[in-house]
Design an enzyme around this catalytic site. Structure first.
Site, PDB file in Angstrom:
ATOM      1  CE1 TYR A 102     -29.109  53.266  18.975  1.00  0.00           C
ATOM      2  CE2 TYR A 102     -27.689  53.006  17.065  1.00  0.00           C
ATOM      3  CZ  TYR A 102     -27.859  53.065  18.441  1.00  0.00           C
ATOM      4  OH  TYR A 102     -26.790  52.919  19.284  1.00  0.00           O
ATOM      5  CB  CYS A 103     -33.553  57.753  18.562  1.00  0.00           C
ATOM      6  SG  CYS A 103     -35.226  57.624  17.901  1.00  0.00           S
ATOM      7  CD  GLU A 104     -35.987  55.357  25.180  1.00  0.00           C
ATOM      8  OE1 GLU A 104     -36.011  54.674  26.212  1.00  0.00           O
ATOM      9  OE2 GLU A 104     -36.244  56.576  25.172  1.00  0.00           O
ATOM     10  N   GLY A 110     -34.075  59.650  15.657  1.00  0.00           N
ATOM     11  CA  GLY A 110     -33.350  58.957  14.588  1.00  0.00           C
ATOM     12  C   GLY A 110     -33.873  59.316  13.209  1.00  0.00           C
ATOM     13  CG  PHE A 144     -30.423  50.950  22.282  1.00  0.00           C
ATOM     14  CD1 PHE A 144     -29.341  50.313  21.694  1.00  0.00           C
ATOM     15  CD2 PHE A 144     -30.551  50.903  23.659  1.00  0.00           C
ATOM     16  CE1 PHE A 144     -28.391  49.650  22.464  1.00  0.00           C
ATOM     17  CE2 PHE A 144     -29.607  50.248  24.441  1.00  0.00           C
ATOM     18  CZ  PHE A 144     -28.519  49.623  23.847  1.00  0.00           C
TER      19      PHE A 144
END
Length: 196
Positions: A102-104, A110, A144
């Site tokens: 995942y990323c933001e 991600g 996130f």
């Protein structure tokens, strides 16, 4: 094969986690609730081990992340992700070993790391195709941002530092300049001009 679109990367079985339609049709997306279920042990009967990879920049990761996630945002981090395989297999050899990225927002960083790990895994195992160290990899849908909104109490620490946070503009510039060189030449600097 279209009917079996929920197969894992080596085509040997279906995904152990429930997937949802995501932003990237070539990747398997799961909800943040599914990630919480994995962490809390709901899938322990089939999943022997899991690795959660936070692909954001270190200042974002340090400002709050999914519990137990490691921070890996550079191509140089790919071998360490793949090296986790043996220790994960030793933990429970008869069960599945999954990786969640995942990323933001799980829109770019991600998914890119997820694809790069899959490509490196394919290359590493090219002589034994379709075998993969990690045939079962996922992207946490909406990243996130969404996880923090619904599970703030689980975050380590219980905070959220966005990529564009004003206190980290120098860090952002640094990591963005590095990411251009990390892209393997696909983004080329042209002398005397800038691309916007």
């Amino acid at each position: 094969m279209v009917e079996e679109s929920n197969l894992i990367g080596d085509g040997s079985q279906t995904c152990s986690l429930p997937t949802i339609p995501g932003k990237h049709p070539d990747l398997k997306s799961i909800t943040n609730q599914t990630v919480v279920d994995v962490i809390s042990g709901k899938y322990d009967d089939t999943i022997g081990s899991f690795l959660i990879v936070d692909c954001r920049y270190p200042y974002e990761y340090n400002g709050g992340h999914v519990p137990g996630a490691i921070n890996a945002h550079r191509p140089e981090d790919i071998p360490s992700i793949l090296n986790q395989h043996q220790s994960m297999r030793n933990a429970a050899s008869d069960k599945r070993h999954i990786v969640i990225f995942y990323c933001e927002f799980s829109s770019e960083r991600g998914p890119r790391m997820c694809r790069n790990v899959r490509n490196a895994d394919r290359d590493l195992n090219k002589d034994s195709y379709p075998f993969l160290n990690f045939p079962e990899i996922y992207v946490m849908h909406n990243g996130f941002t969404d996880f923090y909104e619904t599970h703030q109490n689980l975050c380590e620490p219980q905070a959220y530092t966005p990529m564009l946070h004003k206190d980290h503009s120098d860090d952002l510039r640094h990591f963005r300049s590095k990411s251009k060189s990390w892209s393997g030449g696909s983004k080329r600097r042209v002398s005397g001009s800038r691309l916007f």
